[in-house]
Design a protein around this motif. Sequence first.
Motif, short mmCIF file in Angstrom:
data_model
loop_
_atom_site.label_atom_id
_atom_site.label_comp_id
_atom_site.label_asym_id
_atom_site.label_seq_id
_atom_site.Cartn_x
_atom_site.Cartn_y
_atom_site.Cartn_z
N ALA A 180 120.41 -58.94 33.92
CA ALA A 180 119.06 -59.13 34.44
C ALA A 180 118.89 -60.56 34.93
CB ALA A 180 118.04 -58.80 33.35
N ALA A 181 119.39 -61.53 34.14
CA ALA A 181 119.27 -62.94 34.51
C ALA A 181 120.02 -63.23 35.81
CB ALA A 181 119.80 -63.82 33.38
N ALA A 182 121.17 -62.57 35.98
CA ALA A 182 121.96 -62.78 37.20
C ALA A 182 121.30 -62.09 38.40
CB ALA A 182 123.37 -62.25 37.00
N SER A 183 120.62 -60.99 38.14
CA SER A 183 120.04 -60.21 39.24
C SER A 183 118.75 -60.83 39.78
CB SER A 183 119.71 -58.80 38.76
OG SER A 183 120.84 -58.20 38.26
N LEU A 184 118.01 -61.50 38.91
CA LEU A 184 116.70 -62.02 39.32
C LEU A 184 116.79 -62.97 40.52
CD1 LEU A 184 113.68 -61.93 38.70
CD2 LEU A 184 114.01 -63.89 37.18
N PRO A 185 117.67 -64.01 40.47
CA PRO A 185 117.77 -64.89 41.66
C PRO A 185 118.20 -64.13 42.90
CG PRO A 185 119.00 -65.81 39.80
CD PRO A 185 118.56 -64.45 39.40
N LEU A 186 119.08 -63.14 42.73
CA LEU A 186 119.52 -62.34 43.88
C LEU A 186 118.36 -61.56 44.46
CD1 LEU A 186 122.96 -60.94 42.65
CD2 LEU A 186 122.57 -62.63 44.45
N ALA A 187 117.54 -60.99 43.57
CA ALA A 187 116.39 -60.21 44.03
C ALA A 187 115.40 -61.11 44.77
CB ALA A 187 115.71 -59.54 42.84
N LEU A 188 115.18 -62.32 44.24
CA LEU A 188 114.27 -63.28 44.89
C LEU A 188 114.81 -63.67 46.26
CD1 LEU A 188 113.21 -65.57 41.91
CD2 LEU A 188 111.76 -64.04 43.23
N ALA A 189 116.13 -63.95 46.30
CA ALA A 189 116.75 -64.34 47.58
C ALA A 189 116.62 -63.21 48.59
CB ALA A 189 118.22 -64.68 47.35
N ALA A 190 116.82 -61.97 48.12
CA ALA A 190 116.70 -60.82 49.02
C ALA A 190 115.28 -60.72 49.55
CB ALA A 190 117.10 -59.55 48.29
N ALA A 191 114.30 -60.96 48.68
CA ALA A 191 112.90 -60.89 49.11
C ALA A 191 112.60 -61.95 50.16
CB ALA A 191 111.99 -61.06 47.89
N VAL A 192 113.12 -63.16 49.95
CA VAL A 192 112.89 -64.25 50.91
C VAL A 192 113.54 -63.92 52.26
CG1 VAL A 192 113.47 -66.66 51.42
CG2 VAL A 192 112.63 -66.03 49.15
N VAL A 193 114.78 -63.41 52.20
CA VAL A 193 115.48 -63.06 53.45
C VAL A 193 114.73 -61.99 54.21
CG1 VAL A 193 117.58 -61.95 54.36
CG2 VAL A 193 117.77 -63.77 52.68
N LEU A 194 114.26 -60.98 53.46
CA LEU A 194 113.50 -59.90 54.10
C LEU A 194 112.23 -60.44 54.75
CD1 LEU A 194 113.62 -56.82 51.72
CD2 LEU A 194 114.10 -56.85 54.16
N ALA A 195 111.54 -61.31 54.00
CA ALA A 195 110.29 -61.86 54.52
C ALA A 195 110.55 -62.68 55.78
CB ALA A 195 109.63 -62.73 53.44
N LEU A 196 111.60 -63.51 55.74
CA LEU A 196 111.90 -64.35 56.90
C LEU A 196 112.33 -63.52 58.11
CD1 LEU A 196 113.82 -67.29 55.20
CD2 LEU A 196 111.59 -67.42 56.34
N SER A 197 113.08 -62.47 57.82
CA SER A 197 113.57 -61.68 58.94
C SER A 197 112.45 -60.91 59.63
CB SER A 197 114.66 -60.70 58.47
OG SER A 197 114.08 -59.76 57.61
N HIS A 198 111.38 -60.67 58.89
CA HIS A 198 110.27 -59.93 59.51
C HIS A 198 109.26 -60.85 60.20
CE1 HIS A 198 111.80 -56.50 57.26
NE2 HIS A 198 111.09 -55.76 58.10
N ARG A 199 109.03 -61.99 59.63
CA ARG A 199 107.98 -62.85 60.21
C ARG A 199 108.50 -64.23 60.61
NH1 ARG A 199 102.78 -60.31 59.39
NH2 ARG A 199 103.47 -58.17 59.58
N HIS A 200 109.77 -64.52 60.28
CA HIS A 200 110.40 -65.81 60.59
C HIS A 200 109.69 -66.99 59.94
CE1 HIS A 200 112.74 -63.48 63.33
NE2 HIS A 200 111.63 -63.04 63.91
N ALA A 201 108.84 -66.73 59.00
CA ALA A 201 108.18 -67.82 58.26
C ALA A 201 107.60 -67.24 56.98
CB ALA A 201 107.06 -68.41 59.09
N LEU A 202 107.59 -68.05 55.94
CA LEU A 202 106.98 -67.58 54.70
C LEU A 202 105.47 -67.67 54.81
CD1 LEU A 202 109.27 -69.19 52.00
CD2 LEU A 202 108.98 -66.77 52.49
N PRO A 203 104.73 -66.70 54.28
CA PRO A 203 103.26 -66.74 54.37
C PRO A 203 102.66 -67.79 53.45
CG PRO A 203 103.99 -64.91 53.03
CD PRO A 203 105.22 -65.55 53.56
N ASP A 204 101.44 -68.18 53.75
CA ASP A 204 100.74 -69.16 52.90
C ASP A 204 99.94 -68.43 51.84
OD1 ASP A 204 101.69 -71.29 54.33
OD2 ASP A 204 100.08 -71.09 55.83
N GLY A 205 100.15 -68.81 50.62
CA GLY A 205 99.32 -68.30 49.53
C GLY A 205 99.52 -66.83 49.21
N VAL A 206 98.81 -66.41 48.14
CA VAL A 206 98.95 -65.04 47.66
C VAL A 206 98.43 -64.04 48.68
CG1 VAL A 206 98.23 -63.41 45.85
CG2 VAL A 206 98.77 -65.77 45.26
#
Lengths: 199, 104
Positions: free
Chosen positions: B63-89
């Motif tokens: 689980a500890a090893a998977s969490l950073p991978l899952a976060l990285a995957a989420a960031v990559v997905l977000a960037l690939s869709h909008r090319h920028a991270l959104p501001d705030g919640v």
Amino acid sequence: MFFFDTTRATRKVESEIPESEWVARAAKGEEDAFVRLASHYRARVRSTAARFARSRPELEDLVQEIFLKVWRGLPGYRSDAPFEHWIMTVAVRGCYDFLRSNRRRRERETLYDPSERREDADPADERARARREAWETVSVLLDRLDAKDRLVITLLDLEERGVRETAALTGWSEANVKVRAHRARKKMRDLFHELGLDA
Amino acid sequence: MKHEDTPLDRLLAAARDHAPFAASDGASALGFETRLRAALADGAQGASSALAECLAKLSWRFAAASLPLALAAAVVLALSHRHALPDGVGGIVTQWAGLFPVGI
């Protein structure tokens, strides 16, 4: 009145069916065929598993878990290797999984099943008692080894299987088995001295 | 297997001749068959829960090893869709809501 013992006749016919047929039936999901195979191999699997369990209920659970693994793995069995070898491979790997998953619990719990002491065929038999006490002492040492070391010592030194057979059963290379056995024996010798057992 | 004759070797040789939990009679064989059949029946019913059991057995290390991978995957997905991270919640919610096939 004419009486024909169908049970005996059925048994005779069943005993004439080759094992490969039972295996094929079991692989297709025929439960009766699998239970028959399991009953046939139970003693062999149980004898190996008994070196890893610390109580009778734990042993029965381990044996059952091994046979469930066999049942799940049967569709993938290829008949190019003897069935007995395949089933023992599943058993040894099941014992290894058991050791790994129960390591912490084993460190906390008491070591021996008291029922073992009551089950000597003859309590006055000194040799049987000496063998049992030797086993208990060896168990103390084995409990302090990690799962792989314990497995290799059990297969090589207690079950007297060869390096090649141990390698086949564990899936490790022969060189790996030799190196691990050497290290495990050294650890056991150190523990033996540390616990003052050589005194 | 071993050719030495140390006290440990003698101990192992004696232990080798002891068969732990050796008693095995017909009654226990019958019990074994009954238990095995029951376990097979349980296995057939519980096949659908195999994935859940598999996940439940995953260790905390995994689980500890998977969490950073899952976060990285989420960031990559977000960037690939909008090319920028959104501001705030609010931005995150709006962005991920846009990825759902139904209108929210």
